[in-house]
Motif scaffolding. Sequence first.
Motif, mmCIF file in Angstrom:
data_model
loop_
_atom_site.group_PDB
_atom_site.id
_atom_site.type_symbol
_atom_site.label_atom_id
_atom_site.label_comp_id
_atom_site.label_asym_id
_atom_site.label_seq_id
_atom_site.Cartn_x
_atom_site.Cartn_y
_atom_site.Cartn_z
ATOM 1 N N THR A 143 -0.037 8.727 0.446
ATOM 2 C CA THR A 143 0.909 7.611 0.286
ATOM 3 C C THR A 143 0.422 6.597 -0.739
ATOM 4 O O THR A 143 1.225 5.851 -1.304
ATOM 5 N N LEU A 144 -0.894 6.570 -0.995
ATOM 6 C CA LEU A 144 -1.443 5.600 -1.946
ATOM 7 C C LEU A 144 -1.116 5.960 -3.391
ATOM 8 O O LEU A 144 -1.323 5.141 -4.294
ATOM 9 N N SER A 145 -0.599 7.162 -3.628
ATOM 10 C CA SER A 145 -0.219 7.515 -4.992
ATOM 11 C C SER A 145 1.100 6.865 -5.399
ATOM 12 O O SER A 145 1.418 6.789 -6.585
ATOM 13 N N ASP A 146 1.882 6.404 -4.390
ATOM 14 C CA ASP A 146 3.169 5.786 -4.726
ATOM 15 C C ASP A 146 3.744 4.980 -3.574
ATOM 16 O O ASP A 146 3.851 3.756 -3.646
ATOM 17 N N VAL A 147 4.143 5.643 -2.488
ATOM 18 C CA VAL A 147 5.096 5.043 -1.553
ATOM 19 C C VAL A 147 4.550 3.801 -0.848
ATOM 20 O O VAL A 147 5.268 2.807 -0.695
ATOM 21 N N PHE A 148 3.292 3.804 -0.400
ATOM 22 C CA PHE A 148 2.770 2.620 0.272
ATOM 23 C C PHE A 148 2.551 1.468 -0.709
ATOM 24 O O PHE A 148 2.979 0.333 -0.441
ATOM 25 N N PRO A 149 1.915 1.694 -1.869
ATOM 26 C CA PRO A 149 1.823 0.588 -2.838
ATOM 27 C C PRO A 149 3.183 0.105 -3.323
ATOM 28 O O PRO A 149 3.332 -1.076 -3.669
ATOM 29 N N THR A 150 4.188 0.982 -3.347
ATOM 30 C CA THR A 150 5.525 0.533 -3.745
ATOM 31 C C THR A 150 6.106 -0.409 -2.698
ATOM 32 O O THR A 150 6.689 -1.454 -3.028
ATOM 33 N N GLY A 151 5.958 -0.074 -1.422
ATOM 34 C CA GLY A 151 6.369 -1.006 -0.366
ATOM 35 C C GLY A 151 5.593 -2.308 -0.445
ATOM 36 O O GLY A 151 6.149 -3.398 -0.256
ATOM 37 N N HIS A 152 4.305 -2.196 -0.746
ATOM 38 C CA HIS A 152 3.450 -3.384 -0.905
ATOM 39 C C HIS A 152 3.932 -4.229 -2.086
ATOM 40 O O HIS A 152 3.971 -5.467 -2.001
ATOM 41 N N HIS A 153 4.335 -3.568 -3.174
ATOM 42 C CA HIS A 153 4.825 -4.294 -4.351
ATOM 43 C C HIS A 153 6.087 -5.080 -4.012
ATOM 44 O O HIS A 153 6.266 -6.210 -4.488
ATOM 45 N N ALA A 154 6.950 -4.496 -3.183
ATOM 46 C CA ALA A 154 8.150 -5.226 -2.760
ATOM 47 C C ALA A 154 7.765 -6.497 -2.017
ATOM 48 O O ALA A 154 8.327 -7.571 -2.244
ATOM 49 N N ALA A 155 6.787 -6.372 -1.120
ATOM 50 C CA ALA A 155 6.365 -7.520 -0.330
ATOM 51 C C ALA A 155 5.671 -8.579 -1.191
ATOM 52 O O ALA A 155 5.935 -9.777 -1.060
ATOM 53 N N VAL A 156 4.810 -8.141 -2.081
ATOM 54 C CA VAL A 156 4.114 -9.084 -2.964
ATOM 55 C C VAL A 156 5.112 -9.773 -3.892
ATOM 56 O O VAL A 156 5.061 -10.995 -4.098
ATOM 57 N N SER A 157 6.038 -8.996 -4.451
ATOM 58 C CA SER A 157 7.035 -9.561 -5.377
ATOM 59 C C SER A 157 7.925 -10.583 -4.684
ATOM 60 O O SER A 157 8.361 -11.562 -5.300
ATOM 61 N N ALA A 158 8.192 -10.366 -3.392
ATOM 62 C CA ALA A 158 9.036 -11.292 -2.631
ATOM 63 C C ALA A 158 8.246 -12.477 -2.092
ATOM 64 O O ALA A 158 8.826 -13.355 -1.450
ATOM 65 N N GLY A 159 6.948 -12.497 -2.336
ATOM 66 C CA GLY A 159 6.131 -13.629 -1.919
ATOM 67 C C GLY A 159 5.770 -13.638 -0.446
ATOM 68 O O GLY A 159 5.540 -14.709 0.131
ATOM 69 N N VAL A 160 5.688 -12.472 0.177
ATOM 70 C CA VAL A 160 5.347 -12.420 1.599
ATOM 71 C C VAL A 160 3.904 -12.869 1.798
ATOM 72 O O VAL A 160 2.979 -12.356 1.158
#
Length: 338
Positions: A143-160
Amino acid sequence: MRATVLHSPGDIRLDTLTDPDLVDDTDAVVRVVATCVCGSDLWPYRGANPVPEPQQIGHEFVGVVERVGTAVADVTIGDFVIAPFTYSDNTCALCLKGVHTSCVNGGGYAGCQCELVRVPFADGTLVTVPGEVDEAMLPHLLTLSDVFPTGHHAAVSAGVTAGSTVAVVGDGAVGLSAVLAAKRLGAATIVAMSRHEPRQELARRFGADHVVVERGAEGAAVVEEILGGIGADAVLECVGTNESMKQAFRTVRPGGRVGYVGLPHGVTPNIPVMFYSNRNLAGGVAPVRAYLDDLLPDVLSGAVTPGDVFDLTLPLDQVARGYQAMDERTAIKAFLTL
């Protein structure tokens, strides 16, 4: 080697292709141990993206380094590595700003649902996993090749941050990963928008406090009621359609932020609405390499288990079945073994 090839929409085959070779001194060739099907792979599979000729497909993999170029210093033969879904040199000005997906020397692979992958800029791209890798850890590392960091990017981008209220639009593997990422970042209340019971269950396991099945204005009203009458501080948009973006902006509070990572198809944000309500939009393609040093230790320790998004495991020679299952939504995400 055996490699997954999309011949035309709906026509996935496992073909025999020439093994990749080292081209530049900075290359490595990695033997794939595990790969998977991504929701973004379904766009060309369904014909939403053009397929003018047969093409290799797939962009997520982990594996063992088999060969390295003479200039590769940090990655060695026999290393077990995670490969971000784009390669980057990790030294250019944009990489140093954390935007590895815009690396001036970067790009994408020929395809990764296969046995061997040539990785340019191996030292900058690949992340070595220390020690022996247990088979049970493979889904989580993949999952670290894409899907989990992508979910993380959504959260970081939204300022969570700690104490944030969060709503997640999309209950595919990325949306579920976004729930997990928001929980990891300390969100106080997380609402998952889902109509599918197995996905609702996993969302709760990943940290969702509430599940909302309604959509449109009604769904936004339900989320608003849960979150104190003003909507979410952060909404994570993980689908990529115009309807999902509309849902996100209906659900975020004035002054809040939408973090979007869904591959956009026909999305038209309403700029006047954003302007007059101070609702903000940030995100895009996830710079996975920028996040791995932070995320990998929590995966290795078992603090998070992002590989739980895989609910279908198949050998590579049944890859077409994996595509079909995800297209029909009978599987969240297909894990492919070699």
